[in-house]
Design an enzyme around this catalytic site. Structure first.
Site, PDB file in Angstrom:
ATOM      1  CG  HIS A  38      -1.995  -1.188   1.869  1.00 57.19           C
ATOM      2  ND1 HIS A  38      -2.858  -1.569   1.175  1.00 57.19           N
ATOM      3  CD2 HIS A  38      -1.314  -2.119   1.841  1.00 57.19           C
ATOM      4  CE1 HIS A  38      -3.437  -2.488   2.000  1.00 57.19           C
ATOM      5  NE2 HIS A  38      -2.840  -2.902   1.705  1.00 57.19           N
ATOM      6  CD  GLU A 103      -1.141   1.525   4.419  1.00 54.61           C
ATOM      7  OE1 GLU A 103      -0.651   2.914   3.761  1.00 54.61           O
ATOM      8  OE2 GLU A 103      -1.772   1.235   4.827  1.00 54.61           O
ATOM      9  CG  HIS A 141      -5.202  -2.080  -1.685  1.00 53.69           C
ATOM     10  ND1 HIS A 141      -5.529  -0.424  -0.347  1.00 53.69           N
ATOM     11  CD2 HIS A 141      -6.027  -2.871  -0.860  1.00 53.69           C
ATOM     12  CE1 HIS A 141      -6.439  -1.287  -0.037  1.00 53.69           C
ATOM     13  NE2 HIS A 141      -7.235  -2.752  -0.254  1.00 53.69           N
ATOM     14  CG  ASP A 151      -3.143   1.521  -1.996  1.00 54.35           C
ATOM     15  OD1 ASP A 151      -4.635   0.697  -2.244  1.00 54.35           O
ATOM     16  OD2 ASP A 151      -3.158   0.757  -0.679  1.00 54.35           O
TER      17      ASP A 151
END
Length: 233
Positions: A38, A103, A141, A151
């Site tokens: 992400h 992330e 994602h 993302d």
């Protein structure tokens, strides 16, 4: 590998722990089979971490990698973090129970920082080896939620991961001379893009991964990466 250890490749992974309450057991005895990447879409990693640790936000990830390369772990890998949401990959739902979420500190408007990419490469090697996850199961994602999520976005360097065996390699053969969206959609679903969406959205998702910034009508080159993948998925 503890904090301060220098993994293969020589890049020192600086790790930090900050516990997020937004997690739980993986359902039905599932273990990680995928890694989902992400971007944070926030100004700083600290802001993203604060949100991912906020019980009211009801979102989390296993790791956040900041622009400097520092890695913050929020959820133990064995637990279910809340990062993937609705979506599907290879006909499988509940991707939260099937994956590890990472992330990346990036706002989606430009390239990813070099220290971040180096830490990601080291962390991916550790995760893939630790859970025996094939590199083909490292996805974005946007791959599992076409049209809903975008993302890690067009600036993410997937080709860099591919050359290091950290993501599925794309093919190089051209597709049919007279391409059509329906044939493309069938091939995309064979390659793993099984989320319920229309062919135009599938095309945009595949391009986001393999032909970023490409627009316009479907082309033979759009078949190339997924045709290769569909043969062995």
């Amino acid at each position: 590998m503890g904090p301060g250890a220098v993994p293969p490749g020589g890049w020192q992974l600086i790790r930090h722990w900050q516990s997020s309450p937004n997690c739980g057991p993986r359902r039905d005895g599932l273990t990680p089979r995928f890694v989902v990447l992400h971007y944070t879409a926030m100004e700083t990693a600290e802001t993203a971490i604060e949100r991912l640790c906020d019980p009211e936000a009801e979102v989390s990830a296993h790791y956040v990698i900041c622009r400097s390369g520092r890695v913050t772990q929020l959820v133990p890998e064995g637990l279910r973090a809340w990062h993937a949401g609705e979506g599907e990959w290879q006909g499988l739902s509940d991707m939260n129970s099937r994956s590890i979420g990472i992330e990346l500190d990036n706002d989606g408007r430009g390239p990813f920082a070099e220290p971040l990419m180096q830490s990601l490469e080291v962390l991916l090697r550790m995760i893939l080896q630790g859970w025996h996850i094939p590199c083909a199961n490292v996805i974005g994602h946007s791959d599992m939620a076409p049209g809903r999520k975008f993302d890690p976005g067009p600036w993410f360097d997937w080709a860099r991961l591919e050359t290091q065996g950290l993501a599925a390699r794309r093919g190089h053969d051209r597709g049919p001379g007279d391409p059509d969206l329906e044939s493309f959609a069938k091939l995309a679903r064979l390659a793993g893009y099984t989320a319920d969406t229309d062919p135009e959205t599938l095309l945009a998702a595949v391009r986001l991964r393999f032909r970023p910034f490409k627009a316009g009508p479907i082309e033979p080159e759009d078949f190339t990466p997924i045709g290769h993948r569909a043969m062995w998925t």
